[in-house]
Design a protein around this motif. Sequence first.
Motif, PDB file in Angstrom:
ATOM      1  N   ILE A 457      55.300  23.216  -3.129  1.00  0.00           N
ATOM      2  CA  ILE A 457      54.044  23.402  -2.411  1.00  0.00           C
ATOM      3  C   ILE A 457      54.224  24.021  -1.031  1.00  0.00           C
ATOM      4  N   TRP A 458      55.335  23.720  -0.347  1.00  0.00           N
ATOM      5  CA  TRP A 458      55.543  24.267   0.989  1.00  0.00           C
ATOM      6  C   TRP A 458      56.066  25.703   0.954  1.00  0.00           C
ATOM      7  N   GLU A 459      56.252  26.238  -0.244  1.00  0.00           N
ATOM      8  CA  GLU A 459      56.654  27.638  -0.384  1.00  0.00           C
ATOM      9  C   GLU A 459      55.554  28.469  -1.023  1.00  0.00           C
ATOM     10  N   LEU A 460      54.462  27.824  -1.375  1.00  0.00           N
ATOM     11  CA  LEU A 460      53.345  28.513  -2.037  1.00  0.00           C
ATOM     12  C   LEU A 460      52.425  29.089  -0.963  1.00  0.00           C
ATOM     13  N   LYS A 461      52.520  30.397  -0.743  1.00  0.00           N
ATOM     14  CA  LYS A 461      51.839  31.036   0.387  1.00  0.00           C
ATOM     15  C   LYS A 461      50.338  30.801   0.386  1.00  0.00           C
ATOM     16  N   MET A 462      49.718  30.855  -0.790  1.00  0.00           N
ATOM     17  CA  MET A 462      48.276  30.687  -0.836  1.00  0.00           C
ATOM     18  C   MET A 462      47.877  29.300  -0.330  1.00  0.00           C
ATOM     19  N   TYR A 463      48.663  28.284  -0.661  1.00  0.00           N
ATOM     20  CA  TYR A 463      48.339  26.928  -0.239  1.00  0.00           C
ATOM     21  C   TYR A 463      48.682  26.718   1.237  1.00  0.00           C
ATOM     22  N   THR A 464      49.865  27.142   1.640  1.00  0.00           N
ATOM     23  CA  THR A 464      50.251  26.952   3.040  1.00  0.00           C
ATOM     24  C   THR A 464      49.380  27.788   3.976  1.00  0.00           C
ATOM     25  N   LEU A 465      48.817  28.885   3.479  1.00  0.00           N
ATOM     26  CA  LEU A 465      47.852  29.645   4.264  1.00  0.00           C
ATOM     27  C   LEU A 465      46.723  28.730   4.729  1.00  0.00           C
ATOM     28  N   PHE A 466      46.088  28.043   3.773  1.00  0.00           N
ATOM     29  CA  PHE A 466      44.989  27.153   4.114  1.00  0.00           C
ATOM     30  C   PHE A 466      45.480  25.957   4.925  1.00  0.00           C
ATOM     31  N   TYR A 467      46.604  25.384   4.525  1.00  0.00           N
ATOM     32  CA  TYR A 467      47.081  24.173   5.184  1.00  0.00           C
ATOM     33  C   TYR A 467      47.365  24.428   6.664  1.00  0.00           C
ATOM     34  N   PHE A 468      48.098  25.490   6.967  1.00  0.00           N
ATOM     35  CA  PHE A 468      48.462  25.738   8.351  1.00  0.00           C
ATOM     36  C   PHE A 468      47.282  26.251   9.181  1.00  0.00           C
ATOM     37  N   ILE A 469      46.351  26.982   8.549  1.00  0.00           N
ATOM     38  CA  ILE A 469      45.130  27.373   9.265  1.00  0.00           C
ATOM     39  C   ILE A 469      44.347  26.128   9.678  1.00  0.00           C
ATOM     40  N   LEU A 470      44.177  25.207   8.741  1.00  0.00           N
ATOM     41  CA  LEU A 470      43.422  23.984   9.026  1.00  0.00           C
ATOM     42  C   LEU A 470      44.169  23.087  10.020  1.00  0.00           C
ATOM     43  N   LEU A 471      45.501  23.034   9.888  1.00  0.00           N
ATOM     44  CA  LEU A 471      46.300  22.251  10.827  1.00  0.00           C
ATOM     45  C   LEU A 471      46.167  22.831  12.241  1.00  0.00           C
ATOM     46  N   GLY A 472      46.220  24.154  12.342  1.00  0.00           N
ATOM     47  CA  GLY A 472      46.050  24.802  13.642  1.00  0.00           C
ATOM     48  C   GLY A 472      44.672  24.550  14.226  1.00  0.00           C
ATOM     49  N   ALA A 473      43.645  24.613  13.372  1.00  0.00           N
ATOM     50  CA  ALA A 473      42.276  24.351  13.835  1.00  0.00           C
ATOM     51  C   ALA A 473      42.134  22.907  14.303  1.00  0.00           C
ATOM     52  N   PHE A 474      42.763  21.987  13.574  1.00  0.00           N
ATOM     53  CA  PHE A 474      42.708  20.569  13.949  1.00  0.00           C
ATOM     54  C   PHE A 474      43.310  20.363  15.342  1.00  0.00           C
ATOM     55  N   VAL A 475      44.467  20.965  15.588  1.00  0.00           N
ATOM     56  CA  VAL A 475      45.121  20.824  16.890  1.00  0.00           C
ATOM     57  C   VAL A 475      44.310  21.509  17.982  1.00  0.00           C
ATOM     58  N   ALA A 476      43.771  22.702  17.694  1.00  0.00           N
ATOM     59  CA  ALA A 476      42.981  23.438  18.687  1.00  0.00           C
ATOM     60  C   ALA A 476      41.743  22.649  19.100  1.00  0.00           C
ATOM     61  N   PHE A 477      41.041  22.069  18.134  1.00  0.00           N
ATOM     62  CA  PHE A 477      39.844  21.293  18.446  1.00  0.00           C
ATOM     63  C   PHE A 477      40.197  19.969  19.133  1.00  0.00           C
ATOM     64  N   SER A 478      41.338  19.407  18.787  1.00  0.00           N
ATOM     65  CA  SER A 478      41.783  18.175  19.445  1.00  0.00           C
ATOM     66  C   SER A 478      42.043  18.442  20.925  1.00  0.00           C
ATOM     67  N   LYS A 479      42.690  19.575  21.226  1.00  0.00           N
ATOM     68  CA  LYS A 479      42.937  19.947  22.616  1.00  0.00           C
ATOM     69  C   LYS A 479      41.620  20.151  23.359  1.00  0.00           C
ATOM     70  N   LEU A 480      40.673  20.805  22.707  1.00  0.00           N
ATOM     71  CA  LEU A 480      39.376  21.066  23.325  1.00  0.00           C
ATOM     72  C   LEU A 480      38.654  19.758  23.648  1.00  0.00           C
ATOM     73  N   GLN A 481      38.707  18.814  22.733  1.00  0.00           N
ATOM     74  CA  GLN A 481      38.067  17.517  22.957  1.00  0.00           C
ATOM     75  C   GLN A 481      38.746  16.754  24.102  1.00  0.00           C
ATOM     76  N   GLU A 482      40.072  16.854  24.185  1.00  0.00           N
ATOM     77  CA  GLU A 482      40.800  16.207  25.277  1.00  0.00           C
ATOM     78  C   GLU A 482      40.397  16.796  26.630  1.00  0.00           C
ATOM     79  N   GLN A 483      40.266  18.123  26.666  1.00  0.00           N
ATOM     80  CA  GLN A 483      39.868  18.791  27.912  1.00  0.00           C
ATOM     81  C   GLN A 483      38.463  18.386  28.309  1.00  0.00           C
ATOM     82  N   GLN A 484      37.556  18.324  27.334  1.00  0.00           N
ATOM     83  CA  GLN A 484      36.176  17.941  27.610  1.00  0.00           C
ATOM     84  C   GLN A 484      36.109  16.502  28.081  1.00  0.00           C
ATOM     85  N   SER A 485      36.938  15.643  27.478  1.00  0.00           N
ATOM     86  CA  SER A 485      36.975  14.242  27.868  1.00  0.00           C
ATOM     87  C   SER A 485      37.473  14.076  29.307  1.00  0.00           C
ATOM     88  N   LYS A 486      38.503  14.824  29.670  1.00  0.00           N
ATOM     89  CA  LYS A 486      39.034  14.775  31.046  1.00  0.00           C
ATOM     90  C   LYS A 486      38.005  15.258  32.046  1.00  0.00           C
TER      91      LYS A 486
END
Length: 490
Positions: A457-486
């Motif tokens: 699964i970690w070598e299947l480009k079609m799956y890791t495409l979605f997984y890492f995009i969503l993981l990146g979005a999760f981290v990006a929005f988490s940072k945004l929420q932290e900044q807004q909270s501060k």
Amino acid sequence: MNKWIQRLEKQSTSTLLIAVAVMTIALLLPSKIALLGTALFFVIFAFLQPQQSLLFLVIYVNIRPFLIEVNSGLKLIGDLIIFVVFAWTLFQYRRNIRALFTFKWFEWSFFAFILFGSIIGLLNDVTPTAIIFQIRTFIIMYLLYYIIARMTLTNQWLKDLAWVTVWTNIVMSLHGLVEKLSLRQFLLPEEWKYKVLSATNFVRIYGLAGNPNSLALSLFFGIVGLIYLQHIYKDNKYKWTFRVLLVLFLGILVLTYSRGTWISALIFGVVFIVMTRKWYLLKRLVVAGVTSIILIYYPVNFAVQYVQELSVEDKVQTPTTGSIGGRFGETFDEKNLALMTESGRFFYIRKGFEIFSDHPVTGTGFGSFGGSATLSYGSPIYDHYGISSDIYGGKYFYSDNQYIQVITETGVIGVLIFALFLLSMLWSFWKARKTNFGAFMIALWFSTGVSGMYYNIWELKMYTLFYFILLGAFVAFSKLQEQQSKTTNG
């Protein structure tokens, strides 16, 4: 302000349509011209519209097997987009170098795993070319996470991601129906039309992805995208459109007969619904699932039988319909179990542990057993362990089990590092478990973990495409929420 936002949204749609048009036109050109033309266009596109180009990757990566089968000149589009946007990210952060080298625990463990596997591979006579190939396989989609985690995203971008995923799956689903009803004779490359398939696989829809399991995984994300859009448009806008599409996607998902994806999707659904207590989703999916069986699954199979009976030349000698029960029954069929033991999944697992017993601490390194590198370059240890034939018709194979590959290639040390990679991600998600996004990522994490039991699964480009995009979005929005909270607390 609203007019400006609407204008920006329309422009975003237009740029994606232009990119799709360029890709479509390139299919008709000589391969060398297509290669140069698409390279020039998508380098410019990725530099001027980095966020939109990442959305375009969802379209491209999902149908890439079809595209390069028709015209090999389109094979570099994905890599070009990723590397250009990566360079764009480095440029944007040129005055904040520290941010470029700030990594989370799961990233450090990911890097350590790749470094360790590479060194051990070199020590066990794996060629540098094969190791570089394996490193690229692991790293290329991680770069999407690296890029997106450092972007300032909006809810509109997430909505666009869902729409692009849904539209891509609409095209893939309709194409899959044509493939099924035409007995694999229409809208397929010539080589695909006459590809020899076993009776078990002939009944499955391969689609533009060129693989029923890949198509099924794409449909899984399409269904997730649909449910997200249903959540966004609470005013009943597109209500019946979404319902019809949900039935269509579930119907095609069933027709892929992808047992692994069915199980993974079930795990995802159970974890997410239990964590969020969104019980209405269970009702919605059950109703849509039953409807898809009645309106898609059975009618399509009956139509296929009818088309086959009308075939005067009787070109197709292989059964073209199957059953859900029969598909699961094959899992425990004596002949199938014997085949898996002799040259399939069980064979790989048994051989993997045999190799592990000889190299328990460090394994045999990247490029030595059942990964992307060995699929292309073979392995220096195969002859020694009597690995000479399998279901692919040669000694180059996927282990179809991510864990046995990790165990064999990296031993106990690699397993511990890989476990740290996985558990560090889970901890990041768990801290946000009370949010919908956090619960979603936890469910996706468990679903991915289960998928690793029967896919690399970690070598299947079609799956890791979605997984890492969503993981990146999760981290990006988490940072945004932290900044807004501060800001709020300050």
